[in-house]
Design a protein around this motif. Sequence first.
Motif, PDB file in Angstrom:
ATOM      1  N   LEU A  20      44.509  30.237  51.367  1.00 33.27           N
ATOM      2  CA  LEU A  20      44.402  31.196  50.279  1.00 33.27           C
ATOM      3  C   LEU A  20      43.374  32.132  50.869  1.00 33.27           C
ATOM      4  CD1 LEU A  20      45.064  30.493  46.812  1.00 33.27           C
ATOM      5  CD2 LEU A  20      46.643  31.823  48.301  1.00 33.27           C
ATOM      6  N   LEU A  21      42.231  31.669  51.427  1.00 32.64           N
ATOM      7  CA  LEU A  21      41.010  32.159  51.699  1.00 32.64           C
ATOM      8  C   LEU A  21      41.138  32.760  53.328  1.00 32.64           C
ATOM      9  CD1 LEU A  21      37.967  30.238  50.336  1.00 32.64           C
ATOM     10  CD2 LEU A  21      38.692  32.532  49.683  1.00 32.64           C
ATOM     11  N   ARG A  22      42.118  32.379  53.882  1.00 33.47           N
ATOM     12  CA  ARG A  22      42.546  32.997  55.110  1.00 33.47           C
ATOM     13  C   ARG A  22      43.008  34.272  55.020  1.00 33.47           C
ATOM     14  NH1 ARG A  22      43.007  27.518  56.954  1.00 33.47           N
ATOM     15  NH2 ARG A  22      45.446  27.464  56.651  1.00 33.47           N
ATOM     16  N   ASP A  23      43.748  34.855  53.960  1.00 29.52           N
ATOM     17  CA  ASP A  23      44.163  35.872  53.811  1.00 29.52           C
ATOM     18  C   ASP A  23      43.084  36.793  53.151  1.00 29.52           C
ATOM     19  OD1 ASP A  23      45.484  38.155  52.776  1.00 29.52           O
ATOM     20  OD2 ASP A  23      47.429  36.939  52.026  1.00 29.52           O
ATOM     21  N   HIS A  24      43.012  38.058  53.929  1.00 28.52           N
ATOM     22  CA  HIS A  24      41.882  39.143  53.586  1.00 28.52           C
ATOM     23  C   HIS A  24      42.161  39.582  52.285  1.00 28.52           C
ATOM     24  CE1 HIS A  24      44.593  41.956  55.279  1.00 28.52           C
ATOM     25  NE2 HIS A  24      44.119  42.778  54.145  1.00 28.52           N
ATOM     26  N   ARG A  25      43.414  39.779  51.575  1.00 25.93           N
ATOM     27  CA  ARG A  25      43.729  40.229  50.393  1.00 25.93           C
ATOM     28  C   ARG A  25      43.164  39.424  49.248  1.00 25.93           C
ATOM     29  NH1 ARG A  25      49.699  40.806  52.206  1.00 25.93           N
ATOM     30  NH2 ARG A  25      49.332  38.889  52.749  1.00 25.93           N
ATOM     31  N   VAL A  26      43.155  38.038  49.372  1.00 26.69           N
ATOM     32  CA  VAL A  26      42.743  37.177  48.437  1.00 26.69           C
ATOM     33  C   VAL A  26      41.206  37.304  48.452  1.00 26.69           C
ATOM     34  CG1 VAL A  26      42.391  34.835  47.992  1.00 26.69           C
ATOM     35  CG2 VAL A  26      44.787  35.730  48.694  1.00 26.69           C
ATOM     36  N   ARG A  27      40.639  37.451  49.665  1.00 30.04           N
ATOM     37  CA  ARG A  27      38.949  37.437  49.633  1.00 30.04           C
ATOM     38  C   ARG A  27      38.793  39.052  48.979  1.00 30.04           C
ATOM     39  NH1 ARG A  27      40.182  35.797  54.886  1.00 30.04           N
ATOM     40  NH2 ARG A  27      39.609  38.096  55.550  1.00 30.04           N
ATOM     41  N   TYR A  28      39.425  39.848  49.257  1.00 27.42           N
ATOM     42  CA  TYR A  28      39.265  41.180  48.654  1.00 27.42           C
ATOM     43  C   TYR A  28      39.239  41.237  47.195  1.00 27.42           C
ATOM     44  CZ  TYR A  28      39.442  46.242  47.283  1.00 27.42           C
ATOM     45  OH  TYR A  28      39.291  47.496  46.962  1.00 27.42           O
ATOM     46  N   LEU A  29      40.317  40.424  46.614  1.00 29.53           N
ATOM     47  CA  LEU A  29      40.639  40.221  45.010  1.00 29.53           C
ATOM     48  C   LEU A  29      39.113  39.464  44.711  1.00 29.53           C
ATOM     49  CD1 LEU A  29      44.041  39.290  44.894  1.00 29.53           C
ATOM     50  CD2 LEU A  29      43.031  41.419  44.113  1.00 29.53           C
ATOM     51  N   ILE A  30      38.743  38.313  45.274  1.00 28.23           N
ATOM     52  CA  ILE A  30      37.528  37.572  44.798  1.00 28.23           C
ATOM     53  C   ILE A  30      36.199  38.508  45.019  1.00 28.23           C
ATOM     54  CG2 ILE A  30      35.977  35.738  45.671  1.00 28.23           C
ATOM     55  CD1 ILE A  30      38.669  34.390  46.718  1.00 28.23           C
ATOM     56  N   VAL A  31      36.043  39.402  46.034  1.00 29.85           N
ATOM     57  CA  VAL A  31      34.708  40.325  46.249  1.00 29.85           C
ATOM     58  C   VAL A  31      35.289  41.187  45.274  1.00 29.85           C
ATOM     59  CG1 VAL A  31      33.477  41.506  47.849  1.00 29.85           C
ATOM     60  CG2 VAL A  31      34.290  39.293  48.390  1.00 29.85           C
ATOM     61  N   GLY A  32      36.241  41.729  44.894  1.00 29.08           N
ATOM     62  CA  GLY A  32      36.381  42.840  44.175  1.00 29.08           C
ATOM     63  C   GLY A  32      36.215  42.772  42.762  1.00 29.08           C
ATOM     64  N   ALA A  33      36.625  41.496  42.274  1.00 27.80           N
ATOM     65  CA  ALA A  33      36.272  40.940  41.068  1.00 27.80           C
ATOM     66  C   ALA A  33      34.695  41.120  40.662  1.00 27.80           C
ATOM     67  CB  ALA A  33      37.027  39.792  40.680  1.00 27.80           C
ATOM     68  N   GLY A  34      33.983  40.412  41.705  1.00 29.61           N
ATOM     69  CA  GLY A  34      32.596  40.270  41.659  1.00 29.61           C
ATOM     70  C   GLY A  34      31.927  41.518  41.767  1.00 29.61           C
ATOM     71  N   THR A  35      32.772  42.729  42.435  1.00 26.33           N
ATOM     72  CA  THR A  35      32.166  44.214  42.683  1.00 26.33           C
ATOM     73  C   THR A  35      32.374  44.699  41.078  1.00 26.33           C
ATOM     74  OG1 THR A  35      32.694  44.267  44.815  1.00 26.33           O
ATOM     75  CG2 THR A  35      32.455  46.345  43.586  1.00 26.33           C
ATOM     76  N   ASN A  36      33.286  44.609  40.553  1.00 26.76           N
ATOM     77  CA  ASN A  36      33.449  45.244  39.407  1.00 26.76           C
ATOM     78  C   ASN A  36      32.897  44.434  38.114  1.00 26.76           C
ATOM     79  OD1 ASN A  36      35.415  47.259  40.319  1.00 26.76           O
ATOM     80  ND2 ASN A  36      37.095  45.753  39.840  1.00 26.76           N
ATOM     81  N   VAL A  37      32.396  43.232  38.233  1.00 27.34           N
ATOM     82  CA  VAL A  37      31.486  42.660  37.051  1.00 27.34           C
ATOM     83  C   VAL A  37      30.154  43.227  37.445  1.00 27.34           C
ATOM     84  CG1 VAL A  37      30.425  40.538  36.639  1.00 27.34           C
ATOM     85  CG2 VAL A  37      32.995  40.753  36.787  1.00 27.34           C
TER      86      VAL A  37
END
Length: 153
Positions: A20-37
């Motif tokens: 999953l972590l090889r997919d930039h979309r999954v990484r975007y969701l992870i970092v995006g969630a942190g960004t919104n928090v």
Amino acid sequence: MIIPLLRGTIISVAQLPAKLLRDHRVRYLIVGAGTNVLYFGLFWLGWHLLEGRLPYLVVTALANFTTALIMYPAYRTFVFGSQTGWLRGFAKFYTVYLFGLACSLIGMPLLIELLHTPVLLAQGLVILLVPVASYLLHRFWTFRDVSHTPVDA
């Protein structure tokens, strides 16, 4: 446990996080969630510390810029693996952040002044609207990998 995937491939549950972590979309969701928090936390903090001294739209702009400064390295390296120069990349990155800020500067007064939504709820609602457009702008403009762009494009 083995999980069947599309096209007859299978992976074990132990391999799933790495895959999953090889997919930039999954990484975007992870970092995006942190960004919104982070953004909502900075807005909340600023709103409570500066209420009555600064308008909520100024607090919005401050939280937006601070979040962009803090989160840019994560998007640049972890999500998109960009080799673009830091300043040029940040300028493009913040241009996309300005889109999110514009959404907040337009959406919040509509929600707060016209619909009488509480400030923190209005900010939370606006946050839900921006991620998809931001992803597309970052993917195809901010962190576009020119090595994969056709010569005619």
